[in-house]
Design an enzyme around this catalytic site. Structure first.
Site, PDB file in Angstrom:
ATOM      1  N   ASN A  23     -13.892 -19.648 -17.825  1.00 11.81           N
ATOM      2  CA  ASN A  23     -13.122 -18.423 -17.604  1.00 11.81           C
ATOM      3  C   ASN A  23     -13.133 -17.958 -16.157  1.00 11.81           C
ATOM      4  O   ASN A  23     -12.341 -17.099 -15.780  1.00 11.81           O
ATOM      5  CB  ASN A  23     -13.621 -17.300 -18.527  1.00 11.81           C
ATOM      6  N   CYS A 123      -1.750 -15.305 -30.740  1.00 13.91           N
ATOM      7  CA  CYS A 123      -2.550 -16.505 -30.913  1.00 13.91           C
ATOM      8  C   CYS A 123      -3.420 -16.300 -32.133  1.00 13.91           C
ATOM      9  O   CYS A 123      -3.376 -15.241 -32.746  1.00 13.91           O
ATOM     10  CB  CYS A 123      -3.393 -16.794 -29.673  1.00 13.91           C
ATOM     11  N   VAL A 171     -10.190  -7.922 -19.149  1.00 17.13           N
ATOM     12  CA  VAL A 171     -10.604  -8.944 -18.186  1.00 17.13           C
ATOM     13  C   VAL A 171      -9.374  -9.496 -17.459  1.00 17.13           C
ATOM     14  O   VAL A 171      -9.292  -9.509 -16.232  1.00 17.13           O
ATOM     15  CB  VAL A 171     -11.353 -10.081 -18.928  1.00 17.13           C
TER      16      VAL A 171
HETATM   17  C1  UD1 Z   1     -10.704 -12.962 -21.559  1.00 16.55           C
HETATM   18  C2  UD1 Z   1     -11.350 -14.303 -21.818  1.00 16.55           C
HETATM   19  C3  UD1 Z   1     -11.688 -14.452 -23.293  1.00 16.55           C
HETATM   20  C4  UD1 Z   1     -12.544 -13.287 -23.755  1.00 16.55           C
HETATM   21  C5  UD1 Z   1     -11.896 -11.955 -23.399  1.00 16.55           C
HETATM   22  C6  UD1 Z   1     -12.769 -10.765 -23.707  1.00 16.55           C
HETATM   23  C7  UD1 Z   1     -10.352 -15.765 -20.168  1.00 16.55           C
HETATM   24  C8  UD1 Z   1      -9.469 -16.934 -19.916  1.00 16.55           C
HETATM   25  N1  UD1 Z   1     -10.424 -15.353 -21.439  1.00 16.55           N
HETATM   26  O1  UD1 Z   1      -9.485 -12.925 -22.307  1.00 16.55           O
HETATM   27  O2  UD1 Z   1     -12.420 -15.685 -23.456  1.00 16.55           O
HETATM   28  O3  UD1 Z   1     -12.700 -13.350 -25.161  1.00 16.55           O
HETATM   29  O4  UD1 Z   1     -11.594 -11.923 -21.981  1.00 16.55           O
HETATM   30  O5  UD1 Z   1     -13.984 -10.870 -23.055  1.00 16.55           O
HETATM   31  O6  UD1 Z   1     -10.997 -15.250 -19.279  1.00 16.55           O
HETATM   32  N2  UD1 Z   1      -5.139  -6.181 -24.232  1.00 16.55           N
HETATM   33  C9  UD1 Z   1      -3.999  -5.410 -24.382  1.00 16.55           C
HETATM   34  N3  UD1 Z   1      -3.070  -5.416 -23.382  1.00 16.55           N
HETATM   35  C10 UD1 Z   1      -3.226  -6.156 -22.247  1.00 16.55           C
HETATM   36  C11 UD1 Z   1      -4.390  -6.937 -22.099  1.00 16.55           C
HETATM   37  C12 UD1 Z   1      -5.330  -6.933 -23.115  1.00 16.55           C
HETATM   38  O7  UD1 Z   1      -3.833  -4.723 -25.394  1.00 16.55           O
HETATM   39  O8  UD1 Z   1      -2.339  -6.117 -21.376  1.00 16.55           O
HETATM   40  C13 UD1 Z   1      -6.143  -6.217 -25.318  1.00 16.55           C
HETATM   41  C14 UD1 Z   1      -6.231  -7.597 -25.972  1.00 16.55           C
HETATM   42  O9  UD1 Z   1      -5.267  -7.768 -26.978  1.00 16.55           O
HETATM   43  C15 UD1 Z   1      -7.636  -7.580 -26.521  1.00 16.55           C
HETATM   44  C16 UD1 Z   1      -8.398  -6.742 -25.494  1.00 16.55           C
HETATM   45  O10 UD1 Z   1      -7.419  -6.007 -24.768  1.00 16.55           O
HETATM   46  O11 UD1 Z   1      -7.679  -6.943 -27.768  1.00 16.55           O
HETATM   47  C17 UD1 Z   1      -9.236  -7.568 -24.544  1.00 16.55           C
HETATM   48  O12 UD1 Z   1      -8.430  -8.468 -23.838  1.00 16.55           O
HETATM   49  P1  UD1 Z   1      -8.777  -9.005 -22.387  1.00 16.55           P
HETATM   50  O13 UD1 Z   1     -10.070  -8.411 -21.909  1.00 16.55           O
HETATM   51  O14 UD1 Z   1      -7.579  -8.856 -21.537  1.00 16.55           O
HETATM   52  O15 UD1 Z   1      -9.054 -10.546 -22.682  1.00 16.55           O
HETATM   53  P2  UD1 Z   1      -8.397 -11.805 -21.976  1.00 16.55           P
HETATM   54  O16 UD1 Z   1      -8.339 -11.602 -20.515  1.00 16.55           O
HETATM   55  O17 UD1 Z   1      -7.167 -12.195 -22.706  1.00 16.55           O
END
Ligand code: UD1
Length: 426
Positions: A23, A123, A171
């Protein structure tokens, strides 16, 4: 399609080299788009997701060379050179397979001024929208249209620094916006940011490239835009999820395993839980040593949350441990809405788990039984492997490509410490 066969019951003994963090590595690769100078990344994990990101970057005109490490523990070194950006289109076929592809939006907008990136879509673990990313880039002055499933973004005169308060410490949104803001005009203040170690790793690499960033590892990151970034030679941090997975494997199977290169501070909550249920966790001068005698662990409750709380990416593995523990464990998943896909598969192996909404209640059983099971996503699939290590008889894990996305040479690493595990190629 490859499958993995495990015959359960062996204790684990020896050492496992921990790979570079997937990641972090993926975002560092995307960050190479920010400069016309070469970027060298060391300690790169050898994973399907890394190859997918490499394919995507090559479509943009990045030249890429890899020097392969030889055996286990000999990591790859990757040199990426985005001398010019020839295309800024990330097609559906690639983004669909790996959501992290969306992380090229920030670097492309910042350096190239335009980007056309497919929306990742849902997903297996939930809807996973990108609304925080999009609103953030609009606040930074980008014009964004959503057309036919694509985000069409432009900032012809460059991005402009501003204050962005994220609704959730995402993240991906923190990292995408940070990589956009480094080349923006003026100051960007990102509030309610992710504090994950991989986000810090990306920030440290950007600083080494000449970015002006403060507040990494806190909930407020300040970025003063610079005109250009230079190349860098950077070493990817060790993978804390891979580390945690092998720590849990050792707690389940019993034995003594040293996780080479692992960092204690990345998994504080997990190690506290493991110690609490009778596993020895010791910092050594080469990493972390995990030791457990044959006594059955006690059940304990856990809730996933943003760093530094318990990571969602270790929830499935911890559930496998709780499935054979003594007592009842309540596991609450607060990050993703559909991240219990491993439950029916663990149940096929004899686990006693009930799911209601975001809560899984796990009543530990004395023994799991080997069975054919199906991997559904990256972390879920490795929990089935862990269950197979302690189950009676043979477990076959199908759809191994999920594992290959995020666990480098899993069967080699586990068999090197005594597990009876092999890949069956068909
Ligand atoms: C990253 C990690 C993943 C990890 C996750 C949480 C990578 C490639 N992947 O995923 O392995 O499980 O952090 O630690 O680094 N959300 C929204 N809107 C947005 C963005 C996010 O609603 O624009 C929500 C998502 O649906 C989810 C939550 O926020 O429920 C956390 O997502 P996020 O922290 O963004 O995870 P990723 O970056 O996708």
């Amino acid at each position: 399609m490859d499958r993995i066969r495990i015959r359960g019951g062996n204790r684990l003994k020896g050492e496992i080299p921990i790979s570079g963090a997937k990641n972090s590595a993926l975002k560092l690769m995307a960050a190479s788009l920010l400069t016309d100078q070469p970027v060298t990344l060391r300690n790169m994990p050898r994973l399907a997701d890394i190859e997918a990101m490499a394919d995507l970057l090559m479509q943009f005109g990045v030249t890429l060379n890899i020097r392969r490490g030889a055996g286990l523990g000999q990591s790859d070194t990757m040199r990426l050179h985005a001398a010019t950006i020839e295309s800024a289109v990330a097609p559906y076929d690639i983004v669909r397979k790996m959501r992290a592809s969306f992380q090229v939006l920030g670097p492309l907008l910042a350096r190239h001024g335009t980007a056309k990136i497919s929306l990742p879509g849902g997903c297996a673990i939930g809807a996973r929208p990108v609304d925080f990313h999009i609103k953030g880039f609009e606040a930074l002055g980008a014009k964004i249209d959503l057309v036919d499933g694509y985000v069409i973004a432009s900032a012809k005169d460059g991005l402009i620094g501003t204050m962005i308060d994220l609704p959730f410490a995402s993240v991906g949104a923190t990292e995408n916006l940070m990589t956009g803001a480094v080349l923006a005009r003026g100051r960007t203040v990102l509030k309610n940011t992710a504090r994950e170690p991989e986000t810090e790793d990306l920030g440290r690499c950007l600083i080494a490239m000449g970015a002006k960033i403060s507040g990494l590892g806190t909930s407020e990151i300040t970025i003063d835009g610079v005109e250009r970034l230079s190349g860098v030679d950077y070493t990817v941090m060790p993978d804390r999820i891979e580390t945690g997975t092998y720590a849990i494997a050792t707690a389940m199977a019993g034995g003594e395993v040293e996780l080479l290169g692992a960092r204690a501070e990345s998994n504080t909550v997990l190690y506290g839980l493991l110690r609490g249920i009778g596993t020895e966790v010791t910092q050594t001068n080469r990493g972390i040593a995990i030791h457990r005698n044959g006594v059955r662990p006690n059940s304990v409750d856990v809730t996933t949350d943003v760093f530094p709380s318990f990571p969602t990416d270790l929830q499935a593995q911890f559930m496998a441990l709780m499935a054979i523990s003594d007592g009842t464990s309540h596991i609450t998943e607060t990050i993703f809405e559909n991240r219990f896909m491993h439950v029916p598969e663990l149940a096929r192996m004899g686990a006693n788990i009930r799911v209601e909404g975001d809560l899984a209640t796990v009543i530990g059983v004395e023994r799991l039984k080997g069975a054919p099971v199906m991997a559904t996503d990256l972390r879920a699939s490795v929990s089935l492997v862990l269950a197979g290590l302690v189950a009676e008889g043979e477990t076959i894990v199908n759809r191994v490509y999920h594992l290959d996305r995020g666990f480098e040479r899993l069967e080699e690493k586990l068999s090197s410490v005594g597990a009876d595990i092999e890949r069956l190629s068909t």
